[in-house]
Write a protein that holds these residues in place. Structure first.
Motif, mmCIF file in Angstrom:
data_model
loop_
_atom_site.group_PDB
_atom_site.id
_atom_site.type_symbol
_atom_site.label_atom_id
_atom_site.label_comp_id
_atom_site.label_asym_id
_atom_site.label_seq_id
_atom_site.Cartn_x
_atom_site.Cartn_y
_atom_site.Cartn_z
ATOM 1 N N GLU A 8 12.172 28.892 60.164
ATOM 2 C CA GLU A 8 11.036 30.073 59.973
ATOM 3 C C GLU A 8 10.451 30.004 58.958
ATOM 4 O O GLU A 8 10.597 29.056 58.044
ATOM 5 C CB GLU A 8 12.233 31.178 59.607
ATOM 6 C CG GLU A 8 13.068 31.329 60.794
ATOM 7 C CD GLU A 8 14.184 32.529 60.576
ATOM 8 O OE1 GLU A 8 14.478 32.959 59.133
ATOM 9 O OE2 GLU A 8 14.835 33.249 61.531
ATOM 10 N N GLN A 9 9.408 30.585 58.737
ATOM 11 C CA GLN A 9 8.502 30.676 57.409
ATOM 12 C C GLN A 9 8.628 31.840 56.689
ATOM 13 O O GLN A 9 8.488 33.022 57.133
ATOM 14 C CB GLN A 9 6.999 30.673 58.022
ATOM 15 C CG GLN A 9 5.772 30.079 56.917
ATOM 16 C CD GLN A 9 4.731 29.764 57.404
ATOM 17 O OE1 GLN A 9 4.233 30.198 58.282
ATOM 18 N NE2 GLN A 9 3.825 29.053 56.433
ATOM 19 N N ASP A 10 9.070 31.667 55.310
ATOM 20 C CA ASP A 10 9.397 32.790 54.578
ATOM 21 C C ASP A 10 8.279 33.497 53.610
ATOM 22 O O ASP A 10 6.965 33.116 54.365
ATOM 23 C CB ASP A 10 10.371 32.427 53.186
ATOM 24 C CG ASP A 10 9.761 31.644 52.282
ATOM 25 O OD1 ASP A 10 8.507 31.222 52.327
ATOM 26 O OD2 ASP A 10 10.379 31.094 51.461
ATOM 27 N N TYR A 15 8.588 26.820 54.499
ATOM 28 C CA TYR A 15 9.504 26.536 55.677
ATOM 29 C C TYR A 15 10.893 26.429 55.673
ATOM 30 O O TYR A 15 11.284 25.517 54.730
ATOM 31 C CB TYR A 15 8.767 25.393 56.765
ATOM 32 C CG TYR A 15 7.500 25.778 57.213
ATOM 33 C CD1 TYR A 15 7.399 26.447 58.399
ATOM 34 C CD2 TYR A 15 6.385 25.211 56.501
ATOM 35 C CE1 TYR A 15 6.083 26.546 58.756
ATOM 36 C CE2 TYR A 15 5.049 25.578 56.771
ATOM 37 C CZ TYR A 15 4.680 26.115 58.061
ATOM 38 O OH TYR A 15 3.510 26.254 58.507
#
Length: 79
Positions: A8-10, A15
């Motif tokens: 997921e990318q915050d 990442y």
């Protein structure tokens, strides 16, 4: 061996990667490439740690010709 990972990318663009097969095994990176390299290292570290913990619980009085080992990871959190 193959492991499932979740990427997921915050909100800051970093990442975050979690190995869903090894509870608590997660890392992050500034780039996708860095995050994948980091999760590879984290997976190896988690496995080494779990094997070290398991080896302390093995007591063999004679050498069997074949043996299997179950590693109980319940209740143990790894980072």
């Amino acid at each position: 061996m193959k492991f499932s990972i979740l990427i997921e990318q915050d909100e800051d663009g970093r990442y975050v990667v979690e190995c869903t097969d090894l509870p608590g095994c997660m890392t992050e990176g500034d780039t996708l490439k860095e995050a994948i390299e980091n999760i590879n290292e984290a997976i190896v570290g988690c496995i080494k740690s779990r094997l070290k913990t398991a080896s302390g619980k093995i007591h063999i009085t004679s050498l069997p010709s074949r043996m299997s080992i179950d590693v109980d990871t319940s209740g143990i959190n790894y980072a």
